[in-house]
Write a protein that holds these residues in place. Structure first.
Motif, mmCIF file in Angstrom:
data_model
loop_
_atom_site.group_PDB
_atom_site.id
_atom_site.type_symbol
_atom_site.label_atom_id
_atom_site.label_comp_id
_atom_site.label_asym_id
_atom_site.label_seq_id
_atom_site.Cartn_x
_atom_site.Cartn_y
_atom_site.Cartn_z
ATOM 1 N N ASP A 112 79.010 20.999 -63.739
ATOM 2 C CA ASP A 112 79.397 21.856 -63.426
ATOM 3 C C ASP A 112 79.357 22.860 -62.235
ATOM 4 O O ASP A 112 78.644 22.266 -61.074
ATOM 5 C CB ASP A 112 78.334 22.863 -64.232
ATOM 6 C CG ASP A 112 76.695 22.900 -63.589
ATOM 7 O OD1 ASP A 112 76.894 23.005 -62.941
ATOM 8 O OD2 ASP A 112 75.480 23.313 -64.903
ATOM 9 N N GLN A 113 79.768 24.452 -62.283
ATOM 10 C CA GLN A 113 79.872 24.819 -60.991
ATOM 11 C C GLN A 113 78.782 25.209 -59.966
ATOM 12 O O GLN A 113 78.619 24.626 -58.451
ATOM 13 C CB GLN A 113 80.383 26.810 -60.866
ATOM 14 C CG GLN A 113 81.063 27.100 -59.973
ATOM 15 C CD GLN A 113 81.630 26.402 -58.529
ATOM 16 O OE1 GLN A 113 83.010 26.276 -59.427
ATOM 17 N NE2 GLN A 113 81.607 26.215 -57.964
ATOM 18 N N GLN A 128 87.573 18.834 -57.885
ATOM 19 C CA GLN A 128 87.057 18.135 -59.488
ATOM 20 C C GLN A 128 88.396 18.467 -60.262
ATOM 21 O O GLN A 128 89.047 19.526 -60.023
ATOM 22 C CB GLN A 128 86.385 20.023 -60.861
ATOM 23 C CG GLN A 128 86.261 19.057 -61.496
ATOM 24 C CD GLN A 128 84.889 20.543 -61.866
ATOM 25 O OE1 GLN A 128 85.166 21.241 -61.757
ATOM 26 N NE2 GLN A 128 83.739 19.757 -62.565
ATOM 27 N N GLN A 181 77.349 20.145 -52.743
ATOM 28 C CA GLN A 181 77.896 20.642 -51.082
ATOM 29 C C GLN A 181 76.794 21.177 -50.297
ATOM 30 O O GLN A 181 76.911 20.935 -49.145
ATOM 31 C CB GLN A 181 78.965 21.920 -51.553
ATOM 32 C CG GLN A 181 79.642 21.991 -50.423
ATOM 33 C CD GLN A 181 80.845 22.932 -50.491
ATOM 34 O OE1 GLN A 181 80.777 23.620 -51.646
ATOM 35 N NE2 GLN A 181 82.027 23.020 -49.934
ATOM 36 N N LEU A 219 78.180 20.894 -58.670
ATOM 37 C CA LEU A 219 79.269 21.254 -57.667
ATOM 38 C C LEU A 219 78.592 22.317 -56.098
ATOM 39 O O LEU A 219 78.598 21.396 -55.058
ATOM 40 C CB LEU A 219 80.403 21.532 -57.812
ATOM 41 C CG LEU A 219 81.068 20.973 -58.695
ATOM 42 C CD1 LEU A 219 82.225 21.787 -59.028
ATOM 43 C CD2 LEU A 219 81.379 19.607 -58.569
ATOM 44 N N GLU A 220 78.165 23.218 -56.235
ATOM 45 C CA GLU A 220 77.427 23.642 -55.003
ATOM 46 C C GLU A 220 76.464 23.194 -54.857
ATOM 47 O O GLU A 220 75.763 22.904 -53.227
ATOM 48 C CB GLU A 220 77.008 25.828 -55.132
ATOM 49 C CG GLU A 220 78.028 25.714 -55.794
ATOM 50 C CD GLU A 220 78.100 27.440 -56.245
ATOM 51 O OE1 GLU A 220 77.340 28.104 -56.568
ATOM 52 O OE2 GLU A 220 79.210 27.818 -56.393
#
Length: 127
Positions: A49-50, A71, A57, A53-54
């Motif tokens: 999910d976002q 993605q 990163q 991914l954050e």
């Protein structure tokens, strides 16, 4: 040279990300983080999910190379998507994580890992 990591939001996926960062820095980067979402398979724990991914990163934010997070969505084979990214990026290395709860032999016989090991135009590092 570019390093692509097939990222899943699990401890193994984060370990692969760490190894990929080291390799990208050693090779001069960039580092391309790829999470493949198989359409029609909601709830798959491999789909990031976002927030995940954050987190990925953030984990590599201090890297000395350029970072890209992708993605990719597919209704086809996950390995085909990763192979396409490797070719597009002209990557020198593809990094994959394997689950530790199973032995190595069962993973090497898995369709996705086997295809990536035998078909990648780049070297493959299995973490």
């Amino acid at each position: 040279m570019a390093v692509v990591v097939g990222f899943i939001p699990t401890p193994v996926g984060f370990a692969a990300l760490e190894a990929a960062q080291r390799e990208a820095e050693r090779r001069g980067g960039p580092l391309i983080i790829v999470n493949v979402v198989r359409d029609g398979m909601q709830g798959d724990p491999r789909h990031a999910d976002q927030g995940q991914l954050e987190r990925a990163q953030d984990m590599v934010r201090r890297a000395s190379v350029r970072i890209a997070v992708r993605q990719e969505h597919t209704d086809d084979d996950i390995s085909d998507v990763l192979l396409q990214v490797v070719e597009e990026e002209k990557a020198e290395l593809l990094v994959l994580g394997i689950r530790r709860e199973r032995d190595m032999a069962s993973h090497l016989l898995g369709v996705t890992v086997q295809k990536l090991l035998t078909s990648s135009p780049s070297d493959v590092l299995v973490v």
